[in-house]
Design a protein around this motif. Structure first.
Motif, PDB file in Angstrom:
ATOM      1  N   SER A 286       0.817  -1.221   0.000  1.00  0.00           N
ATOM      2  CA  SER A 286       0.000   0.000   0.000  1.00  0.00           C
ATOM      3  C   SER A 286       0.849   1.270   0.000  1.00  0.00           C
ATOM      4  CB  SER A 286      -0.940   0.007   1.206  1.00  0.00           C
ATOM      5  OG  SER A 286      -0.210  -0.038   2.422  1.00  0.00           O
ATOM      6  N   TYR A 287       1.968   1.244   0.712  1.00  0.00           N
ATOM      7  CA  TYR A 287       2.837   2.433   0.764  1.00  0.00           C
ATOM      8  C   TYR A 287       3.369   2.765  -0.625  1.00  0.00           C
ATOM      9  CZ  TYR A 287       6.962   5.244   2.078  1.00  0.00           C
ATOM     10  OH  TYR A 287       7.916   6.229   2.191  1.00  0.00           O
ATOM     11  N   LEU A 288       3.821   1.741  -1.347  1.00  0.00           N
ATOM     12  CA  LEU A 288       4.345   1.988  -2.690  1.00  0.00           C
ATOM     13  C   LEU A 288       3.231   2.284  -3.691  1.00  0.00           C
ATOM     14  CD1 LEU A 288       7.311  -0.526  -2.904  1.00  0.00           C
ATOM     15  CD2 LEU A 288       7.413   1.967  -2.983  1.00  0.00           C
ATOM     16  N   VAL A 289       2.045   1.729  -3.478  1.00  0.00           N
ATOM     17  CA  VAL A 289       0.903   2.114  -4.322  1.00  0.00           C
ATOM     18  C   VAL A 289       0.661   3.615  -4.192  1.00  0.00           C
ATOM     19  CG1 VAL A 289      -1.617   1.932  -4.552  1.00  0.00           C
ATOM     20  CG2 VAL A 289      -0.240  -0.135  -4.334  1.00  0.00           C
ATOM     21  N   TYR A 290       0.731   4.104  -2.958  1.00  0.00           N
ATOM     22  CA  TYR A 290       0.543   5.536  -2.711  1.00  0.00           C
ATOM     23  C   TYR A 290       1.626   6.364  -3.397  1.00  0.00           C
ATOM     24  CZ  TYR A 290       0.180   9.911  -0.072  1.00  0.00           C
ATOM     25  OH  TYR A 290       0.055  11.228   0.276  1.00  0.00           O
ATOM     26  N   LEU A 291       2.869   5.919  -3.325  1.00  0.00           N
ATOM     27  CA  LEU A 291       3.969   6.684  -3.905  1.00  0.00           C
ATOM     28  C   LEU A 291       4.019   6.596  -5.427  1.00  0.00           C
ATOM     29  CD1 LEU A 291       6.923   5.871  -1.461  1.00  0.00           C
ATOM     30  CD2 LEU A 291       5.575   7.971  -1.565  1.00  0.00           C
ATOM     31  N   LEU A 292       3.630   5.463  -5.982  1.00  0.00           N
ATOM     32  CA  LEU A 292       3.856   5.221  -7.409  1.00  0.00           C
ATOM     33  C   LEU A 292       2.693   5.604  -8.310  1.00  0.00           C
ATOM     34  CD1 LEU A 292       5.649   1.751  -7.146  1.00  0.00           C
ATOM     35  CD2 LEU A 292       6.669   3.862  -8.019  1.00  0.00           C
ATOM     36  N   HIS A 293       1.534   5.900  -7.731  1.00  0.00           N
ATOM     37  CA  HIS A 293       0.386   6.105  -8.621  1.00  0.00           C
ATOM     38  C   HIS A 293       0.530   7.371  -9.473  1.00  0.00           C
ATOM     39  CE1 HIS A 293      -1.060   8.724  -5.323  1.00  0.00           C
ATOM     40  NE2 HIS A 293      -1.840   9.296  -6.230  1.00  0.00           N
ATOM     41  N   LEU A 294       1.153   8.440  -8.938  1.00  0.00           N
ATOM     42  CA  LEU A 294       1.338   9.635  -9.765  1.00  0.00           C
ATOM     43  C   LEU A 294       2.330   9.394 -10.901  1.00  0.00           C
ATOM     44  CD1 LEU A 294       1.231  12.711  -7.338  1.00  0.00           C
ATOM     45  CD2 LEU A 294      -0.495  11.936  -8.969  1.00  0.00           C
ATOM     46  N   PRO A 295       3.501   8.759 -10.648  1.00  0.00           N
ATOM     47  CA  PRO A 295       4.358   8.417 -11.790  1.00  0.00           C
ATOM     48  C   PRO A 295       3.650   7.565 -12.838  1.00  0.00           C
ATOM     49  CG  PRO A 295       5.597   8.205  -9.756  1.00  0.00           C
ATOM     50  CD  PRO A 295       4.180   8.485  -9.366  1.00  0.00           C
ATOM     51  N   CYS A 296       2.774   6.664 -12.398  1.00  0.00           N
ATOM     52  CA  CYS A 296       2.022   5.851 -13.363  1.00  0.00           C
ATOM     53  C   CYS A 296       1.038   6.707 -14.152  1.00  0.00           C
ATOM     54  CB  CYS A 296       1.289   4.718 -12.635  1.00  0.00           C
ATOM     55  SG  CYS A 296       2.377   3.397 -12.047  1.00  0.00           S
ATOM     56  N   ILE A 297       0.436   7.709 -13.505  1.00  0.00           N
ATOM     57  CA  ILE A 297      -0.449   8.634 -14.220  1.00  0.00           C
ATOM     58  C   ILE A 297       0.350   9.435 -15.249  1.00  0.00           C
ATOM     59  CG2 ILE A 297      -1.830  10.740 -13.945  1.00  0.00           C
ATOM     60  CD1 ILE A 297      -2.924   9.587 -11.347  1.00  0.00           C
ATOM     61  N   TRP A 298       1.587   9.807 -14.892  1.00  0.00           N
ATOM     62  CA  TRP A 298       2.435  10.540 -15.843  1.00  0.00           C
ATOM     63  C   TRP A 298       2.742   9.683 -17.066  1.00  0.00           C
ATOM     64  CZ3 TRP A 298       6.613  11.987 -11.640  1.00  0.00           C
ATOM     65  CH2 TRP A 298       6.034  12.853 -10.707  1.00  0.00           C
ATOM     66  N   LEU A 299       2.946   8.387 -16.841  1.00  0.00           N
ATOM     67  CA  LEU A 299       3.359   7.495 -17.925  1.00  0.00           C
ATOM     68  C   LEU A 299       2.201   7.033 -18.793  1.00  0.00           C
ATOM     69  CD1 LEU A 299       5.916   5.204 -16.053  1.00  0.00           C
ATOM     70  CD2 LEU A 299       6.447   6.790 -17.908  1.00  0.00           C
ATOM     71  N   LEU A 300       1.006   7.044 -18.247  1.00  0.00           N
ATOM     72  CA  LEU A 300      -0.135   6.434 -18.930  1.00  0.00           C
ATOM     73  C   LEU A 300      -0.382   6.990 -20.329  1.00  0.00           C
ATOM     74  CD1 LEU A 300      -1.965   4.140 -18.030  1.00  0.00           C
ATOM     75  CD2 LEU A 300      -3.656   5.832 -17.304  1.00  0.00           C
ATOM     76  N   PRO A 301      -0.332   8.308 -20.558  1.00  0.00           N
ATOM     77  CA  PRO A 301      -0.588   8.821 -21.912  1.00  0.00           C
ATOM     78  C   PRO A 301       0.412   8.321 -22.953  1.00  0.00           C
ATOM     79  CG  PRO A 301      -0.720  10.590 -20.292  1.00  0.00           C
ATOM     80  CD  PRO A 301      -0.150   9.404 -19.592  1.00  0.00           C
ATOM     81  N   ARG A 302       1.587   7.862 -22.524  1.00  0.00           N
ATOM     82  CA  ARG A 302       2.563   7.350 -23.481  1.00  0.00           C
ATOM     83  C   ARG A 302       2.155   5.993 -24.031  1.00  0.00           C
ATOM     84  NH1 ARG A 302       8.352   8.558 -20.373  1.00  0.00           N
ATOM     85  NH2 ARG A 302       7.844  10.662 -19.628  1.00  0.00           N
ATOM     86  N   TRP A 303       1.311   5.288 -23.288  1.00  0.00           N
ATOM     87  CA  TRP A 303       0.944   3.923 -23.661  1.00  0.00           C
ATOM     88  C   TRP A 303      -0.464   3.809 -24.225  1.00  0.00           C
ATOM     89  CZ3 TRP A 303       2.701   2.238 -18.126  1.00  0.00           C
ATOM     90  CH2 TRP A 303       4.098   2.296 -18.048  1.00  0.00           C
ATOM     91  N   LEU A 304      -1.367   4.687 -23.784  1.00  0.00           N
ATOM     92  CA  LEU A 304      -2.761   4.588 -24.223  1.00  0.00           C
ATOM     93  C   LEU A 304      -3.245   5.940 -24.733  1.00  0.00           C
ATOM     94  CD1 LEU A 304      -4.352   2.501 -21.295  1.00  0.00           C
ATOM     95  CD2 LEU A 304      -3.849   1.689 -23.607  1.00  0.00           C
ATOM     96  N   PRO A 305      -4.058   5.963 -25.771  1.00  0.00           N
ATOM     97  CA  PRO A 305      -4.642   7.225 -26.244  1.00  0.00           C
ATOM     98  C   PRO A 305      -5.504   7.856 -25.154  1.00  0.00           C
ATOM     99  CG  PRO A 305      -5.004   5.451 -27.818  1.00  0.00           C
ATOM    100  CD  PRO A 305      -4.467   4.807 -26.590  1.00  0.00           C
TER     101      PRO A 305
END
Length: 354
Positions: A286-305
């Motif tokens: 859960s701690y890393l889910v909290y920390l990593l979700h914003l970087p994943c949001i940053w990366l998401l547009p690179r992979w999906l329209p």
């Protein structure tokens, strides 16, 4: 039986993920009840704070008063925070690049003493500054005899209530008086510190609450707290950022803290209905889910329209997968190594620390 708390930790982290996803231009915000639920996702932080107070009370109650115990406790908690954060810090710096890092407080972000999320490398880490502050307070309390610790925290809570009541009466949380605010208002004497103290005292009072508070009454209390939070956030929190922002910290601590405390007691009460192994795994990551979700949001547009309906499922799946990978390959091995070092250095028994 701590697995219900671990399940609540994952729920809190995912609630924060949904909140930031709903405010991301790449994820559809939804509507109706779903929109209302995700719109209150910042309250996952309040739940984290109450849980932290509860766990710290549990982990410190058997420690004898000594400088050795105090330093051991603080060292382990620092290792717990930084073993997860520093790898994510390096990941964020890589993703952002040198141009985006201009104007960021790298030192404050790295050591987690900066509260201004506008200049943090990862904005959500302002909450970790509160965690570190509370760990330091608990470590200092371990210098006191055990029978004095709980009364000391009651006095601290009373002092915070009086201080913040004075500030509210003198409109110190109003927008026009923002120039009078200071680091003490934002951290040391913040209303949000009351949420940690609530969790601490709930752990101490749990046996009595178990006897006098029936499950149905607890369910009703949780529902009333949820209704109060939603009603206030929707109709009365008009200052910038709504109930999530600094200008509404007193009301947030009261309403969000009450909801978080009720949910904690409810999860503990209904723990037998929760899958133990799944809950423990969820709490671990859960701690890393909290920390990593914003970087994943940053990366998401690179992979999906941007118009892809799979954005939210992909975000959740990607965040959980990356969090699991980093937990088992980096965070847990680093923390366990630090724990062995501290146990050896201070010749202490192995305390189970979440």
């Amino acid at each position: 039986m701590l697995h219900p708390i671990q399940a609540l930790r994952l729920f809190s982290a995912l609630w924060v993920v949904l909140y930031h996803a709903a405010h991301s231009p790449t994820v559809a915000p939804g509507n109706g009840l779903w929109h209302n639920f995700t719109g209150l996702g910042y309250l996952g932080v309040d739940i984290f704070f109450v849980i932290s107070g509860y766990i710290m009370a549990l982990n410190s109650q058997q420690r004898s008063p000594s400088l050795r115990q105090s330093l051991s406790f603080l060292g382990l908690r620092l290792a717990r925070i930084y073993s997860g954060w520093w790898p994510v810090f390096l990941l964020c710096c890589t993703l952002l690049g040198s141009a985006a890092l201009q104007g960021k407080d790298l030192l404050g972000s790295f050591f987690l003493y900066q509260l201004n999320f506008n200049i943090l490398v990862l904005p959500v880490t302002w909450t970790l500054t509160f965690e570190l502050y509370f760990y330091a307070v608990i470590a200092l309390s371990l210098l006191l005899p055990q029978h004095l610790r709980t009364p000391t925290f009651w006095l601290l809570a009373l002092g915070l209530l009086i201080t913040n009541s004075w500030w509210v009466m003198h409109e110190r949380f109003n927008i026009e008086n923002i120039g009078q605010s200071h680091y003490g208002m934002h951290l040391f004497f913040s209303p949000l510190c009351l949420e940690f103290l609530l969790g601490y005292q709930l752990q101490r009072l749990q046996p009595q609450l178990q006897r006098i508070l029936p499950t149905l009454a607890l369910l009703a209390c949780t529902a009333l707290c949820a209704a109060a939070v939603y009603g206030y956030a929707a109709y009365f929190a008009h200052k910038p950022s709504g109930l999530a922002g600094f200008f509404h910290y007193p009301e947030r601590a009261l309403l969000g803290g009450s909801l978080a405390g009720s949910l904690l007691l409810l999860f503990l009460r209904l723990g037998r209905y929760l899958p133990r192994r799944l809950s423990l795994w969820g709490g671990d990551i859960s701690y890393l889910v909290y920390l990593l979700h914003l970087p994943c949001i940053w990366l998401l547009p690179r992979w999906l329209p941007s118009d892809n309906p799979m954005h939210l499922p992909a975000l959740i799946a990607g965040t959980i997968s990356l969090a699991s990978l980093m937990h088992y390959t980096l965070e847990r091995p680093i923390y366990r190594k630090c724990k062995r070092r501290f146990d050896t250095a201070y010749n202490l028994q192995h305390f189970k620390a979440l």
